[in-house]
Design an enzyme around this catalytic site. Structure first.
Site, PDB file in Angstrom:
ATOM      1  CG  ASP A  13      14.104  -6.879 -15.053  1.00  0.00           C
ATOM      2  OD1 ASP A  13      14.575  -7.063 -13.913  1.00  0.00           O
ATOM      3  OD2 ASP A  13      14.422  -7.566 -16.051  1.00  0.00           O
ATOM      4  CG  ASP A  26      14.000  -5.608 -10.143  1.00  0.00           C
ATOM      5  OD1 ASP A  26      14.041  -4.363 -10.139  1.00  0.00           O
ATOM      6  OD2 ASP A  26      14.686  -6.311 -10.908  1.00  0.00           O
ATOM      7  CG  ASP A  36      -2.523  -5.369  -2.593  1.00  0.00           C
ATOM      8  OD1 ASP A  36      -3.479  -5.685  -1.873  1.00  0.00           O
ATOM      9  OD2 ASP A  36      -2.638  -5.128  -3.813  1.00  0.00           O
ATOM     10  CG  ASP A  46      -6.852  -8.987  -2.481  1.00  0.00           C
ATOM     11  OD1 ASP A  46      -7.087  -8.379  -3.536  1.00  0.00           O
ATOM     12  OD2 ASP A  46      -6.971 -10.222  -2.349  1.00  0.00           O
ATOM     13  CD  GLU A 101     -10.236  -6.118  -4.332  1.00  0.00           C
ATOM     14  OE1 GLU A 101     -10.232  -6.269  -5.563  1.00  0.00           O
ATOM     15  OE2 GLU A 101      -9.719  -6.952  -3.549  1.00  0.00           O
ATOM     16  CG  HIS A 129      -4.135  -5.508  -9.876  1.00  0.00           C
ATOM     17  ND1 HIS A 129      -4.677  -4.587  -9.010  1.00  0.00           N
ATOM     18  CD2 HIS A 129      -4.375  -6.728  -9.319  1.00  0.00           C
ATOM     19  CE1 HIS A 129      -5.208  -5.210  -7.980  1.00  0.00           C
ATOM     20  NE2 HIS A 129      -5.041  -6.513  -8.136  1.00  0.00           N
ATOM     21  CG  ASP A 130      -7.878  -7.581 -10.121  1.00  0.00           C
ATOM     22  OD1 ASP A 130      -6.993  -8.378 -10.497  1.00  0.00           O
ATOM     23  OD2 ASP A 130      -8.209  -7.449  -8.934  1.00  0.00           O
TER      24      ASP A 130
END
Length: 557
Positions: free
Chosen positions: A21, A29, A98, A200, A255, A328-329
């Site tokens: 950040d 960001d 993504d 995705d 994915e 991330h999942d």
């Protein structure tokens, strides 16, 4: 098989919200990513994959897009993105975005228009169905995040489909106007110089006609047989490739949710001209039966070997896959498959050695290169992930689990484990932000961080750097014929690989005990390409592996 740049490359996935950040608002960001490009380059990766950065109300942290050609306000501006892309390319790195094309946000102008009336021009951009005879949902489909996959709209007296949250309505790919909208968005970013897309849940874009009820079996099987692999999915993907991807020096990474090894070739075989590669879920879900917080099975190394072998064989010589054991999942790599305690460092190094020597493109997730671990969230008030929150609410309503039991499951498998902010230093908030972090920072950041490991030659971070450098120089790491060693051994994983006259032997101890391996070759220290310990105990053909030791030997012709 031609080893193109995207096949040989190593992908580094960034979850922008949690990376770095610069603005001080507690959210990562684009400027924060640009600031860390030299660090990323130092890892010896080749391709940066950014999780969604598009405009979004963030019901599912960016996977609910309200404008495909705008930047999320929290992440910065389009000029910030242009700078990031330019600086990425200056360093010889590539960047992919993504693409979320199965669904959008209910705050997208398309859906706002669709809800106004049944005659609105955007109505057919989505799946609208009349209620069942009892007034309820049209079928028994369940959302990935719990509850019905249908939401009733009182204004137009129909249900719309949302396989994820109710704020993520599924797009109707049967409508050619929808497809062209997505293709135009792709062209917008490719024309800027983006190098491709991770796509995705792309196997879900074609829905089965009539929306038949799902059979009464496990959710993973429902995904495969009902939600994914629909009747026109390959037609749509071939059209996307022909109209968009093939016109650029870019690639597509799917994915592969709901895609098994028998179906993989239909998506990624070269002669299909659909997708360049996909990553599957069989490794990521090898301990999950029907749901992340439901039935589990103990980790089984032989099963993991079988998964790698089946997928390798499924596309060998014809197509391509990507290998990942963290994203991330899912919960953190070393927490799920390694040893968080005494052998934290050794097991983290061993796991990446295994991944980096499998056939296919390697994908690693931010923080795994320093061995970041699962976080302990004290209460549901600290949880940010919508999937975990919905699971908790359903557990309280059904009384299936107590609050303590539900939080234990969330802390073990919840997605927030992978989304805690990147641990850069021992400074306040792990050097991630000067503000209040959007998600709790792991308490162990003072001992697990980039600064602490950067100049430590024995660190996980520098092992990653060394391993990925060696991988760049040895194509046999990336592709080759494989011979398994002692396949049915549940604590040892070994294999030999050969490609274009080069060979390696990989020995991995998956246990906290010593393991003795008898090689059919007489090896020497001169043959060692990489080793995650300071030394190796061996006597000619006999090699004694220490707990979680990983060794890669160079084999002579």
């Amino acid at each position: 098989m031609e080893l193109t740049w995207y096949r040989k490359g190593t992908i580094y996935q960034i979850y922008p919200r949690s990376f770095n950040d610069r603005s001080g608002n507690g959210v990562g960001d684009l400027k924060g990513i640009t600031e860390k490009l030299d660090y990323i380059k130092s890892l010896n990766v080749d391709i940066i994959w950014l999780s969604p950065i598009f405009s979004s109300p963030n019901d599912d942290n960016g996977y609910d897009i309200s404008d495909y050609c705008a930047i999320m306000d929290e992440f910065g501006t389009m000029s910030d993105f242009d700078e990031l892309l330019s600086e990425t390319h200056k360093r010889g790195l590539r960047l992919i975005l993504d693409l979320v094309a199965n669904h959008c946000s209910d705050e997208h102008n398309w859906f706002k228009g669709a809800k106004k009336s049944r005659n609105n021009k955007y109505r057919d951009y989505f799946h609208w169905v009349d209620p069942a005879s009892d007034g309820g949902p049209p079928n028994n489909w369940k959302s990935f995040f719990g509850g019905s996959a249908w939401e009733y709209d009182k204004n137009t007296e129909q249900y719309y489909l949302h396989l994820f949250t109710k704020k993520q309505p599924d797009l109707n790919w049967e409508n050619p106007e929808v497809r062209e909208e997505i293709y135009n968005a792709m062209r917008f970013w490719l024309d800027k110089g983006v190098d491709g897309f991770r796509m995705d849940v792309i196997p879900l874009i074609s829905k089965r006609k009539g929306y038949p009820d799902a059979p009464d079996f496990g959710f993973r099987k429902i995904i495969e047989d009902v939600y994914a692999n629909g009747p026109r999915v390959h037609e749509f993907l071939r059209e996307m490739n022909q109209k968009v991807i093939r016109k650029y020096d870019a690639f597509s990474l799917a994915e592969g949710i709901g895609v098994n090894q028998e179906l993989a070739g239909l998506y990624v075989n070269e002669d299909r001209e659909e997708l360049d590669m996909l990553y599957h879920f069989d490794v990521l879900e090898c301990t999950i039966v029907n749901g992340k917080f439901e039935e589990e099975t103990p980790f089984d190394l032989v099963n993991l070997k079988s998964i790698f072998k089946k997928w390798r064989d499924a596309v060998h010589g014809t197509g391509w896959i990507t290998n990942a054991m963290g994203n991330h999942d899912f919960a953190r790599l070393v927490s799920r498959f390694g040893n968080e305690g005494k052998y934290w460092k050794e097991s983290a190094k061993m796991l990446i050695t295994m991944l980096a020597t499998q056939n296919g493109t390697l994908s690693i997730y931010q923080g795994d290169e320093i061995g970041m671990t699962n976080v302990n969230l004290d209460s549901i008030d600290e949880v940010k992930d919508v999937q975990s929150i919905n699971f908790y609410k359903e557990s309280m309503e059904s009384k299936k689990y107590t609050s303590i039991e539900a939080m234990k499951l969330i802390n073990k498998e919840g997605r927030d484990n992978a989304r805690t902010p990147m641990q850069w230093s021992e400074d306040i908030n792990a050097g991630f932000t000067e503000g209040e972090p959007w998600l709790k920072i792991n308490d162990n950041y003072k001992t697990i961080n980039v600064k602490r490991q950067d100049n430590d030659s024995n660190s996980i971070l520098n092992y990653y750097r060394n391993l990925l450098s060696i991988r760049k120089e040895n194509d046999v790491f990336i592709y080759g014929d494989v011979e398994e060693l002692d396949f049915n051994n549940n604590s040892f994983y070994g294999y030999r690989k050969s490609f274009r006259g080069k060979g390696i032997m990989v020995l991995l101890n998956f246990s906290d005990k010593n393991y003795e391996y008898m090689s059919s070759w007489e090896m020497s220290m001169d043959d060692v390409l990489i080793n995650n310990y300071d030394n190796i105990i061996m006597d000619k053909e006999k090699i004694k592996l220490k707990p979680y030791q990983a060794i890669v030997f160079r084999l002579s012709d």
